[in-house]
Design a protein around this motif. Structure first.
Motif, PDB file in Angstrom:
ATOM      1  N   GLY A   1     -38.588   1.516   2.400  1.00 33.73           N
ATOM      2  CA  GLY A   1     -38.819   1.921   3.781  1.00 33.73           C
ATOM      3  C   GLY A   1     -38.298   3.318   4.067  1.00 33.73           C
ATOM      4  O   GLY A   1     -38.965   4.138   4.726  1.00 33.73           O
ATOM      5  N   LYS A   2     -37.110   3.632   3.550  1.00 32.45           N
ATOM      6  CA  LYS A   2     -36.538   4.974   3.723  1.00 32.45           C
ATOM      7  C   LYS A   2     -37.393   6.019   3.007  1.00 32.45           C
ATOM      8  O   LYS A   2     -37.604   7.124   3.517  1.00 32.45           O
ATOM      9  CB  LYS A   2     -35.106   5.004   3.189  1.00 32.45           C
ATOM     10  CG  LYS A   2     -34.116   4.197   4.004  1.00 32.45           C
ATOM     11  CD  LYS A   2     -32.737   4.199   3.351  1.00 32.45           C
ATOM     12  CE  LYS A   2     -31.733   3.354   4.133  1.00 32.45           C
ATOM     13  NZ  LYS A   2     -30.429   3.292   3.427  1.00 32.45           N
ATOM     14  N   PHE A   3     -37.871   5.667   1.814  1.00 28.94           N
ATOM     15  CA  PHE A   3     -38.712   6.583   1.037  1.00 28.94           C
ATOM     16  C   PHE A   3     -40.012   6.888   1.784  1.00 28.94           C
ATOM     17  O   PHE A   3     -40.448   8.048   1.855  1.00 28.94           O
ATOM     18  CB  PHE A   3     -39.012   5.961  -0.327  1.00 28.94           C
ATOM     19  CG  PHE A   3     -39.899   6.790  -1.203  1.00 28.94           C
ATOM     20  CD1 PHE A   3     -39.382   7.817  -1.970  1.00 28.94           C
ATOM     21  CD2 PHE A   3     -41.271   6.541  -1.266  1.00 28.94           C
ATOM     22  CE1 PHE A   3     -40.199   8.589  -2.784  1.00 28.94           C
ATOM     23  CE2 PHE A   3     -42.096   7.301  -2.081  1.00 28.94           C
ATOM     24  CZ  PHE A   3     -41.563   8.328  -2.839  1.00 28.94           C
ATOM     25  N   ILE A   4     -40.641   5.855   2.351  1.00 28.23           N
ATOM     26  CA  ILE A   4     -41.880   6.040   3.104  1.00 28.23           C
ATOM     27  C   ILE A   4     -41.635   6.952   4.309  1.00 28.23           C
ATOM     28  O   ILE A   4     -42.408   7.880   4.575  1.00 28.23           O
ATOM     29  CB  ILE A   4     -42.455   4.685   3.567  1.00 28.23           C
ATOM     30  CG1 ILE A   4     -42.943   3.876   2.361  1.00 28.23           C
ATOM     31  CG2 ILE A   4     -43.599   4.878   4.563  1.00 28.23           C
ATOM     32  CD1 ILE A   4     -43.296   2.433   2.695  1.00 28.23           C
ATOM     33  N   ALA A   5     -40.548   6.707   5.033  1.00 29.39           N
ATOM     34  CA  ALA A   5     -40.241   7.497   6.223  1.00 29.39           C
ATOM     35  C   ALA A   5     -40.012   8.969   5.875  1.00 29.39           C
ATOM     36  O   ALA A   5     -40.502   9.871   6.569  1.00 29.39           O
ATOM     37  CB  ALA A   5     -39.018   6.921   6.931  1.00 29.39           C
ATOM     38  N   GLU A   6     -39.286   9.222   4.785  1.00 30.51           N
ATOM     39  CA  GLU A   6     -39.014  10.594   4.374  1.00 30.51           C
ATOM     40  C   GLU A   6     -40.293  11.288   3.910  1.00 30.51           C
ATOM     41  O   GLU A   6     -40.546  12.448   4.261  1.00 30.51           O
ATOM     42  CB  GLU A   6     -37.964  10.604   3.251  1.00 30.51           C
ATOM     43  CG  GLU A   6     -37.662  11.968   2.671  1.00 30.51           C
ATOM     44  CD  GLU A   6     -37.086  12.958   3.671  1.00 30.51           C
ATOM     45  OE1 GLU A   6     -37.138  14.171   3.385  1.00 30.51           O
ATOM     46  OE2 GLU A   6     -36.591  12.532   4.741  1.00 30.51           O
TER      47      GLU A   6
ATOM     48  N   GLU B   1     -41.856  14.595   5.558  1.00 29.50           N
ATOM     49  CA  GLU B   1     -41.897  15.798   4.729  1.00 29.50           C
ATOM     50  C   GLU B   1     -43.324  16.241   4.423  1.00 29.50           C
ATOM     51  O   GLU B   1     -43.667  17.424   4.601  1.00 29.50           O
ATOM     52  CB  GLU B   1     -41.143  15.522   3.425  1.00 29.50           C
ATOM     53  CG  GLU B   1     -40.871  16.736   2.576  1.00 29.50           C
ATOM     54  CD  GLU B   1     -39.995  16.373   1.383  1.00 29.50           C
ATOM     55  OE1 GLU B   1     -40.500  15.657   0.483  1.00 29.50           O
ATOM     56  OE2 GLU B   1     -38.828  16.792   1.355  1.00 29.50           O
ATOM     57  N   GLN B   2     -44.159  15.316   3.982  1.00 26.31           N
ATOM     58  CA  GLN B   2     -45.526  15.687   3.611  1.00 26.31           C
ATOM     59  C   GLN B   2     -46.379  15.981   4.841  1.00 26.31           C
ATOM     60  O   GLN B   2     -47.249  16.856   4.787  1.00 26.31           O
ATOM     61  CB  GLN B   2     -46.166  14.578   2.762  1.00 26.31           C
ATOM     62  CG  GLN B   2     -45.401  14.238   1.491  1.00 26.31           C
ATOM     63  CD  GLN B   2     -45.092  15.443   0.631  1.00 26.31           C
ATOM     64  OE1 GLN B   2     -45.907  16.357   0.483  1.00 26.31           O
ATOM     65  NE2 GLN B   2     -43.900  15.463   0.037  1.00 26.31           N
ATOM     66  N   GLY B   3     -46.126  15.275   5.941  1.00 27.02           N
ATOM     67  CA  GLY B   3     -46.854  15.579   7.172  1.00 27.02           C
ATOM     68  C   GLY B   3     -46.570  16.992   7.655  1.00 27.02           C
ATOM     69  O   GLY B   3     -47.477  17.714   8.069  1.00 27.02           O
ATOM     70  N   THR B   4     -45.319  17.399   7.575  1.00 31.65           N
ATOM     71  CA  THR B   4     -44.933  18.761   7.965  1.00 31.65           C
ATOM     72  C   THR B   4     -45.624  19.795   7.081  1.00 31.65           C
ATOM     73  O   THR B   4     -46.146  20.808   7.567  1.00 31.65           O
ATOM     74  CB  THR B   4     -43.397  18.929   7.868  1.00 31.65           C
ATOM     75  OG1 THR B   4     -42.776  17.996   8.749  1.00 31.65           O
ATOM     76  CG2 THR B   4     -42.974  20.340   8.241  1.00 31.65           C
ATOM     77  N   LEU B   5     -45.641  19.544   5.761  1.00 29.30           N
ATOM     78  CA  LEU B   5     -46.261  20.483   4.827  1.00 29.30           C
ATOM     79  C   LEU B   5     -47.766  20.584   5.052  1.00 29.30           C
ATOM     80  O   LEU B   5     -48.334  21.686   5.051  1.00 29.30           O
ATOM     81  CB  LEU B   5     -45.966  20.047   3.388  1.00 29.30           C
ATOM     82  CG  LEU B   5     -46.546  20.922   2.270  1.00 29.30           C
ATOM     83  CD1 LEU B   5     -46.017  22.351   2.367  1.00 29.30           C
ATOM     84  CD2 LEU B   5     -46.228  20.327   0.899  1.00 29.30           C
TER      85      LEU B   5
END
Length: 318
Positions: free
Chosen positions: A296-301, A305-309
């Protein structure tokens, strides 16, 4: 009677009772990709092995479309009882940032287990002048506009990793998108591009029937691959990231904790089963474990991160 029934429900809540008995019937595992691909094969491997430890068959059902986005959109609406779950990939997470979809990966699903990834690699022709990826980056910096590489579409994991490297090293790395991994490989073989940021399509050209047609300079992974210990990972070239990479199992939002725990425990045992291990390793797919909380933490990060990029690169299609 009502009084004693109320006491019974207080002491043995229905959610706990159903979790204790779960599963009492077959479980359906939705796979948002076509049959025969890496995601499908990995999903079928963990389903077959997982059924042994959960005590009920796990039935894979393909629901392809939009890099898994169609399947996840449908998964949002199913009953959160653990009997319908799905395979979430990084492709379906990235899809949610590339275009409008009804879900957010970090908000709308229950993470169960992270079990694997893909063998992303950076490949060149065998006679290419660069002996390693560092030399390629140096050449790209010294020759602006020449470092054209093939990849499977824009906004994919390999492309995003290349863009991050270009930004970090202030280097121009020019993506040339193709519709398939095969076409991206053919572009390298034909000399139309200097290199390729590929999915597992590079592997047969490095080892196998088409051996020595390509040379892999780097894998976009946090560590070297078991099957290719001679190929460095991206982190060995000074980067503190790898390509966004994920295959895991999720359910709809609101699944009872006891059922999530049972599913996780069954799939964790399945990850040590030869059916699963051989299934992934035979297709050169990295095995990666994260428990429900860490997944869950990995998905959130990754979502953040990828949405910002993707937005920074102007790739989102409204």
């Amino acid at each position: 009677v009502v009084f004693f029934l109320s006491i019974f429900m207080f002491v043995f809540p229905l959610g706990l009772a159903s979790a204790a008995e779960f599963p009492t019937k077959p479980i359906t595992l939705w796979i948002g990709y076509n049959p025969g691909g890496e995601t499908d094969l990995s999903g079928r491997a963990i389903a077959e092995a997982g059924g042994k430890y959960l005590g009920q068959p796990i039935v894979p059902v393909n629901k392809p479309g939009g890099s898994g986005a169609l399947m996840l959109s449908n998964l949002m609406g199913v009953k959160p009882d653990g009997y319908t779950i799905g395979v979430m990939t990084m492709g379906s997470l990235l899809a949610s940032h590339m275009r409008k979809v009804p879900y957010e990966c970090a908000r709308d699903f229950t993470p169960i287990i992270h079990y694997g990834g893909y063998a992303f690699g950076f490949a060149v022709q065998p006679n290419a002048p660069w002996k390693d990826f560092k030399e390629y980056l140096n050449w790209a910096k010294e020759n602006p506009g020449k470092a054209k590489y093939s990849t499977t579409g824009l906004g994919g994991p390999q492309h995003l990793a290349m863009e991050r490297m270009a930004i970090e090293r202030k280097t121009q790395l020019i993506p040339v998108p193709y519709a398939s991994g095969h076409e991206a490989v053919v572009a390298i073989l034909g000399g139309h591009v200097s290199a390729g940021a590929l999915g597992g399509d590079w592997i047969p050209y490095v080892r196998g029937q088409k051996e020595d047609k390509l040379r892999c300079l780097m894998v976009f992974l946090g560590k070297r691959m078991k099957q290719f210990p001679e190929i460095p990972s991206i982190r060995e070239f000074g980067f503190n990231f790898d390509a966004p990479n994920m295959i895991g199992i999720v359910g709809p939002k609101g699944m009872p904790e006891g059922i999530v725990k049972k599913l996780h425990e069954g799939f964790k045992k399945a990850m040590a089963d030869p059916i699963f291990v051989n299934g992934l390793e035979s297709h050169f797919m990295p095995i990666t474990y994260r428990n429900s909380e860490d997944f869950g933490k990995f998905i959130a990060e990754a979502d953040r991160e990828q949405g910002t990029l993707i937005r920074k690169l102007g790739l989102r299609k409204e």
